[in-house]
Enzyme design. Structure first.
Site, PDB file in Angstrom:
ATOM      1  N   SER A 190     -15.888  68.527-105.451  1.00 59.06           N
ATOM      2  CA  SER A 190     -16.830  69.107-106.406  1.00 59.06           C
ATOM      3  C   SER A 190     -16.168  69.785-107.601  1.00 59.06           C
ATOM      4  CB  SER A 190     -17.748  70.112-105.696  1.00 59.06           C
ATOM      5  OG  SER A 190     -18.635  69.437-104.831  1.00 59.06           O
ATOM      6  N   GLU A 243      27.488  48.758-108.929  1.00 53.78           N
ATOM      7  CA  GLU A 243      27.861  49.356-110.208  1.00 53.78           C
ATOM      8  C   GLU A 243      28.936  48.577-110.961  1.00 53.78           C
ATOM      9  OE1 GLU A 243      26.484  51.728-111.775  1.00 53.78           O
ATOM     10  OE2 GLU A 243      25.142  52.533-110.258  1.00 53.78           O
TER      11      GLU A 243
END
Length: 871
Positions: free
Chosen positions: A395, A113
């Protein structure tokens, strides 16, 4: 002569003009570049003065440093559709002192950072320039432009807008913060304020959630995961996010730590040899956390994808999110399912199985409730949000890949006849039931979920309209097909495409909303801490014609409520449509996924169930997904009341039980008449008094016209007028015996079942056979042997006087032409009683099929040879 005064004046004027023209030139204007430079310089001075004044204004209006705000967190607040807070959603934090945060954790955060955190005074000018280079060389996210101090200030005091004023205030307050607090204090506040995913704020909360240990005990592998999370918490979340992205971010942090000398090359390589799933060891969640974890994760994704907010705009800013979650329903179904309190017609739901479900508002596409899992608490490294994971849809694909595109592009009726028979080509799937069932309607085959008719429908659309017709149809409802290169896989017809329960619920919701598709979402509105708000940008779109949506819905009603439908639990007392789906293990008939997706006018619900590696086939045999659906639909309807029925649009008309598109001729609802038998003949041996009647029949043609269960009824009529049924057969011949003297006529009628019009009967075919009556014995002297021989040698002469229709056809002078009127049907089966489909025999005065207008039984008498009544 003295010149005149006028002349002297003219000379004077001329001289002056000449003198003027010879004077030196004036100085030229400054070059253009100098003028531009001067103007630019003046503008720059003005800009500097203006910027300085604006900076003074920004600093003067900056908020005061407030230690309470520096320490406190401002998590996202989630609000239910009823306006109540969703407890446990992003509200968890345990504050920890910097002394209790491991050194390796601090090193990981500073490396990724703000590597010069301990050197700068709150603003790192080198970092601002270096961030651009780092992101280009090491990948996006390798290094940010703001320091840890700036990020802490922004999360604690400032709004999320991108205005210059906010950035100036951020830098000013960062400088001020560095003067009033030590680096250790700033880092402590920063690590306790960040959001780390899975609803947890602060590094201590994250460490316990992901590794089940305090942050004082994390190693460098774990620290690298934690340090990388604040940049994209939902994406890098090692449990609920994508573990490949987690690994990508962990590698970035480890690389930064190696660069700064905090770990060795060997440690770096060792860390990357361990899978993310093996690093994490989740701790248990509370019940409230278990109920809301999936909601929170989706909210964060929507804020980024739909609202366009960045991470810094979302976390720690006190954002209030109004969701579509029905808290009562969401809590009830999660509580019951996770505690195994649902009647599944079995002894509970096995822990070795997995499930997920999504409940949508049919009309708006808003997510009403989510069941991410049946697991009560998060307790293993394999936990996923199963409602948001993608699996092969089986299906449940058939309405969208097979039948819907045919209705949309070809205006098929629900009575379109399809054939259930062995397929040709490389893709030859079988049915889940044994054998094949011949021709029947699209409605019937969708109801029973037959495979080969669905594939034929898919192939017909692809051949006639191109694969684009299928692609666009399914993509319009949020489903992505599976491909081989640029070509659709044929197996898409049976559901090899993958989708989540949320996607499937949204796709089926479009059927219940007259073809309007809305991307599934759960944010209705967001409100910032300054009181401003933004409504959801998600809008509905027309995905298909309203006739397509309704005709599919009407057929899917039969799946749930009609006899023979694949939905097991039984019909609802209100209007519900839906579809089952199953997929099998590769190269096996063992199921691995079971689905049920159904909908009313109020809710669209999709449920997926699947197997873990430890599950047995016996555990997965029951239709758990269908019973979960039944339970959820019942609970949802208890809250909102019974839904309205699906309303048929004006674009759809009906013919009997079937539907068709208005303005089209429903050819598939008017089947061809059942063809009659042809080539009827009699083969009979008078000595043995036995024989057969045979005929020909076009079985393939009749089946292509939608007929099945084809059989033949044979009747015989004697010369005296007596009639009896010889028998019924599915073959093209039947045995006969003991024919009486005289002329016997056989009538063959085909019978079959048509799915549109029920049982049908064909026009008759006929054939006759004649047996000469034996004459009384004469005296021997009156009978000449030569005459007997002559009769035997010339049998055809016996028919010269009785085969011409003159009344002497039987050799005894009887006129039989009145026995059957050629204008009347040959038998009383000449019409198809009990059906609306007439046969040829219904046309008064018309000949029977295969019979000439002047034909009568008398013309078919012979000497023992049959005559084809269809010629």
């Amino acid at each position: 002569m003295e010149r005149s005064r006028v002349a002297r004046r003219q000379d004077s004027t001329t001289n002056k003009r000449k003198k003027t023209g010879k004077q030196p030139k004036t100085k030229s204007k400054k070059p253009m570049w100098k003028r531009i430079f001067l103007l630019g310089f003046l503008l720059f001075i003005a800009a500097v003065i203006a910027f300085g004044a604006y900076t003074v204004y920004a600093i003067a209006t900056a908020p005061e440093l407030d230690e309470e705000k520096l320490v406190d967190t401002y998590p996202i607040q989630l609000i239910s559709a009823e306006g109540e807070p969703l407890e446990g959603a992003g509200q968890i934090r345990e504050y920890v002192s910097i002394d209790d945060i491991s050194e390796v954790m601090q090193q990981a955060v500073v490396s990724i950072e703000d590597r010069r955190f301990y050197e700068h005074n709150g603003i790192d000018l080198r970092r601002i320039g270096g961030a651009v280079v780092a992101n280009l060389t090491d990948g996006f996210g390798a290094e940010g432009g703001s320091t840890i101090t700036q990020q802490l200030v922004k999360q604690s005091f400032l709004s999320t807008d991108k205005k210059l004023k906010r950035k100036l205030q951020e830098q000013w307050l960062a400088l001020k913060l560095e003067r009033e607090y030590t680096k250790e204090q700033i880092l402590e506040m920063y690590l306790n304020k960040n959001y780390y995913g899975s609803g947890g704020y602060g590094v201590q909360t994250a460490s316990k959630r992901y590794f089940n240990k305090p942050v004082s005990e994390v190693n460098y592998q774990e620290a690298a995961i934690l340090a990388g999370l604040p940049q994209r918490p939902s994406a890098y979340d090692p449990i609920n996010g994508d573990q490949e992205l987690t690994r990508y971010r962990q590698e970035q942090v480890l690389s930064a730590m190696k660069r700064d000398g905090h770990i060795s090359e060997e440690q770096y390589n060792e860390a990357l040899d361990v899978a993310i799933a093996d690093v994490i060891s989740p701790g248990e969640e509370t019940e409230e956390e278990a109920f809301t974890r999936a909601i929170y994760s989706r909210v964060l994704k929507e804020l980024e994808d739909d609202f366009g907010l960045e991470q810094s705009d979302i976390y720690g800013t006190g954002l209030k999110v109004y969701t579509s979650i029905n808290k009562e329903l969401h809590t009830k179904i999660n509580s019951d399912i996770k505690s195994n309190n649902v009647n599944l017609q079995t002894n509970g739901y096995p822990e070795e199985l997995r499930m997920g479900a999504t409940v949508l508002n049919t009309k708006t596409g808003e997510i009403v409730a989510i069941v991410d899992s049946h697991q009560e608490k998060q307790g293993d490294t394999t936990y996923r949000d199963y409602s948001n994971e993608k699996y092969q849809i089986g299906s449940t694909a058939k309405p969208f890949f097979d039948y819907g595109p045919g209705i949309e592009n070809g205006q098929w009726s629900t009575g379109k006849v399809l054939l259930d028979a062995q397929l040709e080509g490389e893709f030859k799937p079988s049915n889940y039931y044994t054998g094949f069932r011949g021709p029947n309607t699209m409605r019937q085959y969708l109801k029973i979920s037959a495979n080969t008719p669905a594939v034929r429908a898919y192939q017909e659309v692809q051949d006639e309209y191109g694969q684009e017709a299928i692609e666009s149809f399914v993509k319009n409802v949020g489903i992505e097909p599976s491909y081989s290169g640029d070509q659709l896989n044929p197996s898409n017809a049976l559901g090899t495409a993958e989708a989540s329960t949320t996607q499937m619920a949204a796709a089926y919701a479009a059927l219940g909303a007259n073809g309007m598709y809305t991307k599934p979402h759960l944010i209705q509105k967001i409100e910032f801490n300054d009181g401003s708000s933004i409504n959801s940008p998600v809008k509905a779109k027309q995905a298909m014609e309203d006739y397509t949506a309704y005709m599919l819905t009407d057929m899917l009603r039969d799946v749930v409520s009609a006899e023979g439908g694949t939905y097991v639990p039984g019909a609802f007392p209100w209007d519900v449509a839906g579809k089952t789906g199953t997929t099998n293990e590769p190269n096996s008939k063992e199921p691995k996924d079971k689905w049920f997706t159904g909908y009313s006018t109020d809710y669209s619900i999709s449920v997926w169930t699947g197997k873990s590696s430890e599950a047995t086939s016996e555990q997965f045999d029951p239709d758990h997904a269908q019973y979960f659906f039944e339970y959820i639909m019942q609970e949802a309807t208890k809250i909102s009341g019974q839904p309205d029925r699906f309303q048929r649009p004006d674009s759809v008309l009906s013919l009997g039980n079937e539907l068709y598109v208005k303005g089209t001729k429903p050819k598939d609802l008017q089947p061809e008449k059942l063809a009659a038998p042809t080539g009827a003949s009699v083969n009979y041996d008078e000595d043995s008094k036995a024989g057969s009647v045979s005929w020909s029949y076009d079985f393939d043609g009749a089946q292509a016209d939608g007929y099945s269960d084809i059989s033949f009824t044979v009747t015989q009529q004697s010369a005296e007028g007596g009639e009896q049924v010889v028998g019924t057969t599915g073959e093209t011949s039947i045995d006969i015996s003991n024919l009486a003297e005289g002329d016997t006529t056989f009538t063959i009628v085909a019978k079959a079942t048509n799915p549109l019009t029920g049982e049908q009967q064909s026009a008759p075919a006929q054939a006759s056979y004649s047996i000469e009556p034996k004459e009384e014995p004469k005296d021997e002297e009156e009978e000449s042997p030569s005459d007997e021989e002559n009769n035997e040698d010339n049998p055809s002469d016996e028919n010269n006087g009785n085969g011409n229709g003159n009344g002497n056809g039987n050799g005894n002078g009887e006129d039989t032409t009145d026995e059957q009127n050629p204008d009347e049907p040959a038998t009383d089966e000449g019409t198809d009683e009990g059906t609306d489909q007439p046969t040829d025999g219904d046309d008064e005065g018309a000949p029977l099929e295969g019979q000439s207008n002047n034909e009568s039984p008398a013309t078919e008498r012979g000497n023992g040879n049959s005559n084809n009544g269809n010629n």
